[in-house]
Design an enzyme around this catalytic site. Structure first.
Site, short mmCIF file in Angstrom:
data_model
loop_
_atom_site.label_atom_id
_atom_site.label_comp_id
_atom_site.label_asym_id
_atom_site.label_seq_id
_atom_site.Cartn_x
_atom_site.Cartn_y
_atom_site.Cartn_z
N GLN A 186 -3.08 -12.23 -0.05
CA GLN A 186 -3.38 -12.16 1.39
C GLN A 186 -4.83 -12.55 1.66
O GLN A 186 -5.11 -13.32 2.58
CB GLN A 186 -3.08 -10.74 1.91
CG GLN A 186 -3.43 -10.53 3.37
CD GLN A 186 -4.77 -9.85 3.53
OE1 GLN A 186 -5.00 -8.79 2.97
NE2 GLN A 186 -5.65 -10.45 4.30
N ARG A 244 1.64 -18.40 -9.23
CA ARG A 244 0.96 -18.84 -8.02
C ARG A 244 0.39 -20.25 -8.18
O ARG A 244 0.02 -20.89 -7.19
CB ARG A 244 -0.16 -17.86 -7.65
CG ARG A 244 -1.50 -18.15 -8.30
CD ARG A 244 -2.55 -17.14 -8.02
NE ARG A 244 -3.87 -17.61 -8.38
CZ ARG A 244 -4.33 -17.76 -9.62
NH1 ARG A 244 -3.56 -17.49 -10.66
NH2 ARG A 244 -5.57 -18.18 -9.84
N TYR A 252 2.61 -15.46 -6.40
CA TYR A 252 1.55 -14.53 -6.81
C TYR A 252 2.11 -13.11 -6.90
O TYR A 252 1.70 -12.32 -7.77
CB TYR A 252 0.41 -14.58 -5.80
CG TYR A 252 -0.98 -14.31 -6.36
CD1 TYR A 252 -1.17 -13.78 -7.63
CD2 TYR A 252 -2.12 -14.60 -5.60
CE1 TYR A 252 -2.45 -13.55 -8.11
CE2 TYR A 252 -3.40 -14.37 -6.08
CZ TYR A 252 -3.56 -13.84 -7.34
OH TYR A 252 -4.83 -13.61 -7.82
N GLU A 308 -8.83 -16.41 3.78
CA GLU A 308 -10.06 -17.19 3.63
C GLU A 308 -9.81 -18.67 3.92
O GLU A 308 -10.69 -19.36 4.46
CB GLU A 308 -10.61 -17.05 2.21
CG GLU A 308 -11.35 -15.74 1.99
CD GLU A 308 -11.92 -15.64 0.58
OE1 GLU A 308 -11.48 -16.39 -0.30
OE2 GLU A 308 -12.80 -14.80 0.37
N ARG A 350 0.84 -1.20 0.00
CA ARG A 350 0.00 0.00 0.00
C ARG A 350 0.88 1.25 0.00
O ARG A 350 0.60 2.22 -0.72
CB ARG A 350 -0.91 0.02 1.24
CG ARG A 350 -2.15 -0.87 1.12
CD ARG A 350 -3.12 -0.60 2.25
NE ARG A 350 -4.35 -1.37 2.15
CZ ARG A 350 -5.39 -1.07 1.37
NH1 ARG A 350 -5.34 0.01 0.59
NH2 ARG A 350 -6.48 -1.82 1.36
N ARG A 351 1.95 1.25 0.82
CA ARG A 351 2.86 2.40 0.87
C ARG A 351 3.60 2.57 -0.45
O ARG A 351 3.68 3.66 -1.00
CB ARG A 351 3.88 2.20 2.00
CG ARG A 351 3.28 2.53 3.35
CD ARG A 351 4.30 2.54 4.45
NE ARG A 351 3.61 2.36 5.74
CZ ARG A 351 4.14 1.78 6.80
NH1 ARG A 351 5.39 1.32 6.76
NH2 ARG A 351 3.45 1.67 7.91
N PHE A 369 2.24 -17.23 -1.98
CA PHE A 369 2.26 -15.79 -1.81
C PHE A 369 3.40 -15.18 -2.62
O PHE A 369 3.21 -14.19 -3.35
CB PHE A 369 2.42 -15.44 -0.32
CG PHE A 369 2.12 -14.01 -0.01
CD1 PHE A 369 0.85 -13.62 0.39
CD2 PHE A 369 3.10 -13.03 -0.13
CE1 PHE A 369 0.56 -12.29 0.67
CE2 PHE A 369 2.81 -11.70 0.14
CZ PHE A 369 1.55 -11.34 0.54
#
Lengths: 145, 145, 145
Positions: free
Chosen positions: C53, C104, C97, C58, C30-31, C94
């Site tokens: 994530q 992945r 992906y 899930e 996000r940063r 992870f």
């Protein structure tokens, strides 16, 4: 110890298989509508199936926790029976949502109702345990006396 | 056996009620902003409430697992107290996020801090169990001797 | 009782740490890409990390439930070993992906395979418990006799 949880465990495995079925339905829908990951938006038909799976996944831990607590603190057989009702409701919810947004509503209210019953059973039986453990007050005994 | 888990079970039921409250908030927000499922995008006010619920749902199983493991391997009362702190933090996080993205930060760091403490308590008490079970090394006894 | 679950608890704590690592990766992404919450869409590089994530979150409750049921009803050590394989598979998923959607796939199939094995172990060992508990039929004893 296992004979206190085998019905809960059996319903849990059924729940896992149901979740697996929902995941597979999303994979098929991705192929059908040509929507490759990481994309999650597409035609409403795809988004309904996708949201039905996400919603079921979000509720799954809550369902399991209530199933096991109601089973451990009140009655294993009753909790397992309510668990089966919930899994049926979830299946109808998924199939309804696949058809249209409004067709998900009846089974959604049904599943939510079963969850509220499981919540009430869990909460009351834990409260009953606290009262009899700390205050020595056995309400069930008083009621049946 | 139930007297080893009744505080954990009580905090778990509170956690389930909190999750139910978050789900209801999303339903109210959907009505308020006129966003029918399966849509999940809309004005920032709606998306913040929606993301607050999703984030809380993702952390819920992790929280439960740490609560129960810390309670079983270390101390039920301490784990339950930390659990209550976490649920308070989550409530403030949800209410903060509803107002603005930045207002979610302080309770988010607080909740994350409580989770890290629960993780440390779980990990250390399980490590302690391994050491005393396989090596016969009882660190707590050594420290208090 | 704790000596029947300490390996399951240890693998569970590792799983929680892995989930924490995935959450941190999303925060860093996000940063890096400048995508503040509540936004969840952005360049494919971000969306792949985000979806990795979400997908891991899930599956986490399903993984835990199968790990513990296989451990309680069949064999703790075997369940814990399969659990470690699953966590390795999830890590590769992870990381794959993050690079590309196709990278992945192999670890995704591997993780799914481990989960199916855990499902089969759980289901068969619970079925075995039902048969020996209600019908008095001990299949394992018959096979080894």
């Amino acid at each position: 110890m296992l004979d206190q949880i085998h019905w809960l465990a059996a319903v849990t495995v059924l729940g896992v298989l149901e979740q697996a079925y929902f995941f597979l339905q999303v994979i098929y829908a991705r192929r059908l509508f040509g929507i490759s990951p990481p994309k999650i938006s597409g035609p409403p038909e795809f988004e309904r199936i996708f949201r039905a799976q996400v919603n079921s996944s979000e509720y799954f831990p809550i369902f399991l926790v209530l199933l096991w607590q109601a089973g451990l603190f009140f009655h294993q057989g009753l909790a397992a029976a309510l668990g089966l009702l919930y899994l049926c409701g979830r299946y109808c919810y998924f199939m309804g949502y696949k058809t249209s947004s409004s067709a998900r509503l009846t089974p959604m209210y049904f599943s939510a109702g079963v969850l509220w019953i499981l919540t009430a059973v869990s909460a009351l039986s834990i409260l009953h345990f606290f009262l009899s453990h700390y205050v020595g007050l056995n309400i069930l005994q008083l009621l049946t006396a």
